[in-house]
Every structure is written in structure tokens, then in C-alpha cells.
Scaffold this motif. Structure first.
Motif, PDB file in Angstrom:
ATOM      1  N   CYS A   1      -7.679  -0.252  -6.265  1.00  0.00           N
ATOM      2  CA  CYS A   1      -6.378  -0.053  -5.632  1.00  0.00           C
ATOM      3  C   CYS A   1      -5.246  -0.291  -6.627  1.00  0.00           C
TER       4      CYS A   1
ATOM      5  N   ILE B   1      -4.364  -4.191  -3.078  1.00  0.00           N
ATOM      6  CA  ILE B   1      -4.568  -4.560  -1.667  1.00  0.00           C
ATOM      7  C   ILE B   1      -5.911  -5.279  -1.532  1.00  0.00           C
TER       8      ILE B   1
ATOM      9  N   CYS C   1       0.856  -1.203   0.000  1.00  0.00           N
ATOM     10  CA  CYS C   1       0.000   0.000   0.000  1.00  0.00           C
ATOM     11  C   CYS C   1       0.882   1.240   0.000  1.00  0.00           C
TER      12      CYS C   1
END
Lengths: 256, 226
Positions: free
Chosen positions: A229, A233, A164
Motif C-alpha cells: 500500500c 494502510i 487511503c
């Protein structure tokens, strides 16, 4: 600079600051190369604006390699544009067609106030991290790596959560402007490793409390965050966070 | 509740309440659907009326009815609270938002589907629950039980009522299609060995429950059961 043959109409959100209201403004761009990145296309626009004596469009960017998480932009209704697993800086104009109209808006969330034009203030994420997204270790000699055996599956899952980049696309695309994917990834990357265990249940309580205090919405499991994303993720992280939260509140004797 | 802190007032705590009441309502629907399906025995509702009589008179069931009402109200009010909060989390909307690119329409429309179900529920409770519990069922069957079966048969002669019930079952199906698996995810029950089972059981559950319920007004209206 531009040597291509694409003609585009941009509708870009212009907003002076957080105190004023903004509006979409139309710009015509000619001779855009399909090999340009989306941000290079904005560079061309800004050069033209500067030459005309107008204010350039303010937007966030840094590495332009898809790893820093600075670029944002809600492009034609999707964060980071139409491609999967790609940040705006890695999006190229060949993903669009000659003659297209492209609508570009900033991330929209109460917790992400607009600074100017397409730039929003994402320091709410920093405060969530500061609330517990770390491990406390005493300084001293680094111990031998093999002292802490970690199963490969576990290490991979932690690594995937750690991918992330904190860009905020999950918040931007969520119909509730919920930050659960981000927060759960930051909790999971530590909850999955032995170094994260001592503070595991304190961490989840502190970070969730900070997330709520920042005014993010509540997750309704639409899965939009996972789909948009740029780092892929997984929703598994949200389930893990919910499990840890339940353990922290109903099993752990430690209160935060 | 000292020591539990904000366990239920935090965003995740509120979701736990939505998920838990949702699973409770999912279990209720199995009972409701199962007993109502007795009308398909086509025995002038004799067996169905025995079931209805039991449900109306057994004190454990009556106590359960109170818990059911509470569960339903909590589910509704919590949803309302969460929705208001979620709207506040995005005060300025997008000019263009391509939701269909990343999620199912019904997962983004749980509030709308739930509101349709709530409106239906008012109609539905007035049609049957108020009659069987308060105003009284007018006739008795061959066994001497209150003839709730006859009430159903008569009510479903009205095509408007049948249409309303069918529309409600479509809403129910989509509400469950998202809600079933979503409740598991909220409770943290996400596991690579079970995710597939949860997903497929959820889909089959939603479709079967909705079709069996929808078949009831249709069967009565078109005289397939007498």
C-alpha cells in the motif's frame, strides 16, 4: 527532452479494449534520465510512438504528486514498482539500473476490467463507497468543533485509515484480488469517529455486500496489501471491519 | 436463520468459518499430541494404551470425534469454495508477480499445504484410526488393553511411511505458522497489546507440535523407544 544515459527495455501490456486479448510488447528506450519519474519515462515513450505514427500507451494518471490515486501500473511484479510507500508517479528511474528490462502490466482483477492498455476500470470501488462509505448529516450551522471531543489516538487512527487514496494496489497485489484493505479503510475512517456511529453497523453490512457483489476475492491474511500500500494502510483495519461485521450480523438488530 | 441474512455466505462470514474451524483443529492437535506423547514414557506403551483406551471408549470423546470430523470437513470444503472463488476473482494472471517481495511463501500456499495434509490424513487415518475403530488391534498389552503402541511401533519400521509422516509434519508446521495468527486476525482479534503474544505463541505452537509429532515415527524407527 531526455538527457540521461539509461538504456531500458520495456515490456508493456497492450490491449485494445475489454473485448480483445492483450499481449506484452517490447520497446527499447535510450537516453533516459535517472531523474525522470516513471510516468515521465512513459511520456517519452509515447512521444516516440506518436512521432512514428503508432498508438501511444494508455495509462491512468492525474496529480503526479502521489495523492490522487489515479496512477496504477504493476511494475516488475509489484504494484507501483519496487519502492515502499510510493505511488508510480513518485517512482523515479534512479530506482532502476541502466540496461534493465521492466515489465509493466495493468492491475489484474475480474472487478477491474481493462479499459485499454494499462488503464483499468476501478468504478467497482466507487460503487462500494456509494453503498455506505458516507455519513448522513442534516444541513444547518456548523457546530463548534469542541462539541465533539475525540481522543488523539482515535483521531490519528481515523486519519491513517483516511489516507487511503483508493488506487487499488491492494487488490492488484493480493493473490485473491481481495478488496478488504480498501473497504476496511473506508469503513474504519468513519467507524473510529463519533460522526460515523449512527450508521456504523448498517454501513459495514452494505459495503461488504457490495464488495462481494463486485466479484473481489476473499482475504487470506497474507499481508501483501499492507506491504504494498503506497499509503501504509494497516491490516488492523481489516480486523476492525471483521469485528464490526460480526457485531452487525450477530448483535445488532438492524438488518440490511 | 432469519435475521442473520448473509452472515455466513458473505466473504467475511466464510472466513469466520475458516478461522473458527481452524482454531478448533488447533485445540484438537494439542489433545492429540499430548496423549501421543505418552509413548515417550518408554514403558512399553502401558500409559499410552490407557489413554488410547479411554479415547476409544469414552462416549463424550466419541461424540467429540464426530464433531471433529465435521469441523475438518467444513474446513476443507470451505477452503475449496474460497479457493475456487479467489481464482475467479483474477481470471488473467500476471506475467511477472513478485510475491516474495510482500508476503511469506507459506501464507500464499495454504491450499497446497492443506492438500498435502489432506493426502497425509487419508494415509494416517488408514494406518491407525481404521485399525483402532474398525479392523481391530491384533494384540493386548500387560494390562489387557488393546496394544495400539505395538501397532505404531510396527508401522514405523517402514522407512517410506516415516518419510511420508515427516514431510507431512513439515507441511503442518508451515500451515500452522500462517494459520494460527491468521485465524485471530480473521476473527477480528487484532490488538496492539496482544498481537505480539499471539504471534509468538503461534510460532512456538507450530514448531513444538510439529517436532513432537515428527519425533514419534523417528523414535520408533530408530529404536529409541521399544
Amino acid at each position: 527532452m531526455s538527457t540521461g544515459n539509461m538504456n531500458l527495455t520495456l515490456k508493456v501490456w497492450r490491449q485494445k479494449n475489454n473485448k480483445t486479448t492483450g499481449a506484452l510488447v517490447d520497446y527499447k528506450l535510450a537516453d533516459i534520465s535517472p531523474d525522470m519519474s516513471f510516468l515521465e519515462m512513459f511520456d517519452v515513450l509515447n512521444e516516440q510512438l506518436i512521432n512514428k505514427g503508432e498508438e501511444p500507451v494508455v495509462f491512468d494518471h492525474d496529480c503526479r504528486e502521489g495523492i490522487c490515486g489515479m496512477c496504477s501500473m504493476f511494475i516488475n511484479g509489484r504494484p507501483h514498482g519496487p519502492k515502499d510507500l510510493v505511488t508510480t508517479c513518485q517512482l523515479h528511474m534512479r530506482s532502476f539500473k541502466d540496461g534493465d528490462t521492466i515489465v509493466v502490466e495493468p492491475w489484474r482483477a475480474a472487478a477491474f476490467p481493462v479499459v485499454k492498455d494499462l488503464t483499468v476500470d476501478r468504478s467497482a470501488f466507487d460503487r462500494v463507497i456509494a453503498a455506505g462509505g458516507f455519513i448522513s448529516v442534516n444541513t444547518g450551522n456548523a457546530q463548534d468543533a469542541n462539541n465533539l471531543p475525540i481522543p488523539k489516538m482515535q483521531a490519528d487512527a481515523a486519519f491513517e485509515a483516511a489516507a487511503c487514496i483508493g488506487c487499488g494496489a491492494c487488490v492488484a497485489t493480493c493473490k485473491n484480488a481481495s478488496a478488504m484493505l480498501f473497504v476496511s479503510a473506508k469503513i474504519s475512517q468513519l467507524a473510529l469517529l463519533p460522526q460515523g456511529q449512527p450508521e456504523r453497523y448498517r454501513r459495514v453490512q452494505s459495503m461488504v455486500a457490495q464488495m462481494d457483489a463486485e466479484g473481489f476475492g476473499n482475504c487470506t491474511n497474507t499481508g501483501a496489501c499492507e506491504a504494498e500500500c503506497p499509503k501504509g494502510i494497516s491490516l488492523e483495519n481489516i480486523a476492525r471491519m471483521n469485528r464490526d461485521f460480526a457485531s452487525a450480523k450477530f448483535v445488532s438488530e438492524e438488518t440490511v | 436463520m432469519s435475521g442473520f441474512g448473509n452472515a455466513f455466505s458473505s466473504s467475511i462470514g466464510k472466513k469466520f468459518i475458516m478461522g473458527a474451524t481452524g482454531i478448533f483443529l488447533v485445540l484438537f492437535l494439542i489433545v492429540h499430541c499430548g496423549i501421543n506423547a505418552l509413548i515417550f514414557l518408554d514403558d512399553q506403551g502401558l500409559t499410552f494404551n490407557i489413554g488410547a483406551h479411554f479415547m476409544a471408549t469414552n462416549w463424550i470423546i466419541r461424540a467429540g470425534e464426530v464433531i471433529l470430523m465435521l469441523g475438518l470437513l467444513v474446513h476443507i470444503f470451505q477452503a475449496l469454495r474460497l479457493t475456487l472463488q479467489n481464482n475467479k476473482a483474477r481470471p488473467v494472471k500476471y506475467a511477472v508477480n513478485d510475491g516474495k517481495a510482500n508476503s511469506k511463501w507459506y501464507s500464499r500456499s495454504m491450499g497446497l499445504l492443506g492438500t498435502l495434509l489432506l493426502i497425509f490424513l487419508v494415509v494416517h487415518l488408514k494406518d491407525f484410526w481404521v485399525v483402532s475403530r474398525f479392523t481391530g488391534i491384533p494384540s493386548v498389552d500387560a494390562n489387557g488393553h488393546e496394544d495400539l503402541y505395538a501397532v505404531m511401533r510396527d508401522k514405523f519400521q517402514d522407512p517410506v511411511r516415516v518419510a511420508v509422516y515427516l514431510l507431512a509434519m513439515v507441511s503442518l508446521c508451515y500451515h500452522l505458522l500462517h494459520g494460527f495468527a491468521s485465524a485471530f486476525q480473521t476473527m477480528g482479534w487484532n490488538h496492539s497489546k496482544y498481537n505480539g503474544i499471539i504471534k509468538s505463541v503461534g510460532v512456538w505452537y507450530s514448531i513444538i507440535i510439529s517436532i513432537v509429532f515428527a519425533a514419534m515415527p523417528l523414535a520408533f524407527h530408530f529404536g529409541l523407544i521399544k
